[in-house]
Design an enzyme around this catalytic site. Structure first.
Site, PDB file in Angstrom:
ATOM      1  CG  ASP A  34      -0.235  -0.088   2.512  1.00 48.97           C
ATOM      2  OD1 ASP A  34       0.987  -0.348   2.494  1.00 48.97           O
ATOM      3  OD2 ASP A  34      -0.873   0.102   3.560  1.00 48.97           O
ATOM      4  CG  HIS A 238      18.507   1.013 -20.242  1.00 51.15           C
ATOM      5  ND1 HIS A 238      17.370   0.751 -20.950  1.00 51.15           N
ATOM      6  CD2 HIS A 238      19.009   2.161 -20.772  1.00 51.15           C
ATOM      7  CE1 HIS A 238      17.196   1.690 -21.876  1.00 51.15           C
ATOM      8  NE2 HIS A 238      18.178   2.556 -21.785  1.00 51.15           N
ATOM      9  CG  ASP A 255      22.801   7.945 -19.266  1.00 50.73           C
ATOM     10  OD1 ASP A 255      22.271   9.037 -18.980  1.00 50.73           O
ATOM     11  OD2 ASP A 255      22.451   7.262 -20.253  1.00 50.73           O
ATOM     12  CG  ASP A 266      19.555  11.713 -21.040  1.00 52.31           C
ATOM     13  OD1 ASP A 266      20.462  11.109 -20.462  1.00 52.31           O
ATOM     14  OD2 ASP A 266      18.835  11.200 -21.925  1.00 52.31           O
ATOM     15  CG  HIS A 345      22.297   3.571 -28.188  1.00 56.73           C
ATOM     16  ND1 HIS A 345      22.534   4.902 -28.417  1.00 56.73           N
ATOM     17  CD2 HIS A 345      23.374   3.121 -27.490  1.00 56.73           C
ATOM     18  CE1 HIS A 345      23.684   5.250 -27.869  1.00 56.73           C
ATOM     19  NE2 HIS A 345      24.229   4.182 -27.305  1.00 56.73           N
ATOM     20  CG  HIS A 349      16.261  10.711 -26.326  1.00 57.37           C
ATOM     21  ND1 HIS A 349      15.957  11.610 -25.335  1.00 57.37           N
ATOM     22  CD2 HIS A 349      17.342  10.023 -25.864  1.00 57.37           C
ATOM     23  CE1 HIS A 349      16.797  11.461 -24.326  1.00 57.37           C
ATOM     24  NE2 HIS A 349      17.667  10.506 -24.621  1.00 57.37           N
ATOM     25  CG  HIS A 356      13.491   8.359 -23.994  1.00 54.14           C
ATOM     26  ND1 HIS A 356      13.576   6.999 -23.948  1.00 54.14           N
ATOM     27  CD2 HIS A 356      14.731   8.808 -23.682  1.00 54.14           C
ATOM     28  CE1 HIS A 356      14.813   6.642 -23.629  1.00 54.14           C
ATOM     29  NE2 HIS A 356      15.530   7.721 -23.454  1.00 54.14           N
ATOM     30  CD  GLU A 380      21.400   9.231 -25.711  1.00 55.51           C
ATOM     31  OE1 GLU A 380      21.793   8.363 -24.944  1.00 55.51           O
ATOM     32  OE2 GLU A 380      20.288   9.794 -25.609  1.00 55.51           O
ATOM     33  CE1 TYR A 384      27.455   2.018 -24.607  1.00 55.73           C
ATOM     34  CE2 TYR A 384      26.736   2.024 -26.908  1.00 55.73           C
ATOM     35  CZ  TYR A 384      26.800   2.637 -25.673  1.00 55.73           C
ATOM     36  OH  TYR A 384      26.218   3.867 -25.500  1.00 55.73           O
ATOM     37  NE  ARG A 408      24.633   6.398 -22.936  1.00 57.74           N
ATOM     38  CZ  ARG A 408      24.628   5.224 -22.352  1.00 57.74           C
ATOM     39  NH1 ARG A 408      25.047   4.143 -22.996  1.00 57.74           N
ATOM     40  NH2 ARG A 408      24.213   5.089 -21.103  1.00 57.74           N
ATOM     41  CD  GLU A 410      22.324  11.187 -23.005  1.00 59.51           C
ATOM     42  OE1 GLU A 410      22.661  10.400 -22.084  1.00 59.51           O
ATOM     43  OE2 GLU A 410      21.173  11.236 -23.476  1.00 59.51           O
TER      44      GLU A 410
END
Ligand code: GLY
Ligand code: MN
Ligand code: MN
Length: 438
Positions: A34, A238, A255, A266, A345, A349, A356, A380, A384, A408, A410
């Site tokens: 809850d 991610h 990131d 971002d 990727h 975006h 996004h 970005e 990899y 990466r 970005e």
């Protein structure tokens, strides 16, 4: 800000003609049992109202003689407010939020038809709440049944995304102010992260420091789960466990972005935990940095959104060919997407109220999205070198010395009338700036 919300509503009203638009607030999300997550309003709802409570419906009814903007809200209730916090209530919905009429949410079914019966269509986004979708459909069907009697009423439902999201795509000055602040806070957090990262520290220590700064500077918190990925963890796009102890001779990919007044930043940076790149890390980093710079240079009004990605892919692919990681003719590799095991990727975006953010990336196969002043996008690119990845048959096996490196970079980039502005330029990314004595 209320004036700005009103201007947005008027702008939308101008687009919906004789329609009536209905917006539903975001539901409360359950964390466990809850206990609920901190409430975060639906971005469309917030964009048009600035109202940040659950159990609310906003109606724009330009066809109604008196009430163009109507809010249905949770009524004041002293007892409930003691438990779950302050409610604006019906009266303040008019006074503060500028509604022409406001009602308790439990009167929605009774009051809604009067705002629909003169409309020629309903603008509504079919959301995740199926029960509420059903409710709107029932109103629609019921009005269709009585249509002959009146000769007016909605005969179509149109999603709000096309009319509204093209507006959200172009940021106003007030929005950009929020985005600059979201960017500035994240810049500070990344700089601090770079200053304290060193071999032996845990990824979560860095995360904690970043998120401490987000709140300390008045941000709402992370814009998305922060990624603090050392070593091979950087190859998981991610990765959010953030529980590993960092080692010398590894890279750290961070990131992390901040939410400030509902707007987001971002940022990704990748740097050597111990202060110095290995030759392999440096070689790959140089490629990603060059790809990012050239991609950012494409952010110009009149240029296509797609050009940003295409530029990044070309520089990354050329770099991988130079290093012998990819083999073949560059155009063919790009056309056959053989770079994808190493760059899987997209480069950009939209960024705004959603990380996004909304807005289309093309208007059909042959109609590209053209960049316009006021749009904000990320740039970005990354590389990899994922262990055990499946390569195309004609590609060489990856030399083990590259494996496990993930990079990466970005930034958040605003399209300006004359070019672009990098909102997150305050975090260093040049090699000589990020190499340091550990
Ligand atoms: N951090 C989410 C993204 O870069 O798209
Ligand atoms: Mn991003
Ligand atoms: Mn990111």
């Amino acid at each position: 800000m209320q004036l700005e919300y009103r201007q947005r509503r008027e702008q939308l009203i101008a687009k919906i003609g004789n329609g009536t638009a209905i917006f539903r607030s975001a539901p409360m999300a359950v964390m466990h049992n809850d206990v609920e997550y901190a409430y975060r309003q639906d971005s469309d709802f917030f964009y048009l109202t600035g109202f940040n409570e659950a159990q609310a419906v906003a109606v724009l009814a330009p066809n109604h003689p008196e009430h163009r903007f109507v809010l249905f809200v949770q009524p004041k209730d002293r007892e409930k407010e003691v438990w779950s916090g302050y409610r604006c209530g019906v009266d303040a919905a008019k006074e503060i939020y500028g509604a022409d009429a406001a009602y308790p949410i439990n009167e929605l079914d009774e009051k809604l038809p009067q705002y629909l019966e003169k409309a020629d269509r309903i603008y509504y986004h079919l959301g995740r709440d199926r029960h509420f979708n059903e409710k709107i459909l029932e109103h629609y069907q019921s009005l269709l049944r009585t249509y002959p009697k009146r000769g007016t009423g909605p005969i179509a439902i149109e999603d709000t995304c096309a009319v509204l999201h093209s507006m959200r795509l172009i940021k106003t000055e007030a929005e950009l102010e929020m985005m600059r602040q979201a960017a500035a806070i994240a810049v500070e957090a990344h700089n601090q992260a770079m200053a304290i990262a060193k071999p032996g520290r845990y990824e979560y220590e860095i995360q904690a420091e970043i998120e401490r700064i987000f709140r300390l500077r008045g941000g709402m918190g992370p814009a998305y789960p922060s990624i603090v990925a050392s070593g091979v963890n950087a190859c998981v796009l991610h990765y959010i466990e953030n529980h590993r102890q960092m080692q010398d001779r590894e890279l750290l990919l961070i990131d992390a972005g901040c939410a400030y007044s509902y707007y987001n930043s971002d940022i990704t940076r990748t740097f050597p935990v111990g202060g110095k790149f290995t030759p392999e890390q440096k070689a790959l980093y140089e490629i990603v940095l060059e790809a990012q710079k050239q991609a950012i240079a494409q952010v110009q009004p009149g240029n296509t959104f797609k050009a940003v990605h295409d530029t990044a892919v070309r520089v990354l692919t050329a770099g991988l060919i130079d290093l012998g990681i990819l083999k073949g003719e560059i155009d063919k590799i790009i056309e056959e997407e053989k770079y994808k095991p190493y760059y899987m990727h997209r480069t950009s975006h939209w960024l705004g109220l959603d990380v996004h953010d909304v807005g289309v990336y093309q208007h059909g196969d042959d109609k590209p999205q053209i960049l316009q002043p006021g749009q904000v996008l990320t740039v970005e690119p990354g590389l990899y070198i994922v262990p055990d990845t499946k390569l195309a048959e004609d590609q060489p096996e990856t030399d083990p010395r590259w494996i496990g490196i993930g990079i990466r970079i970005e930034d958040d980039v605003l399209v300006t009338p004359t070019g672009h502005e990098v909102l997150t330029a305050g975090v260093p990314k040049e090699i000589d700036e990020i190499e340091r004595v550990a």
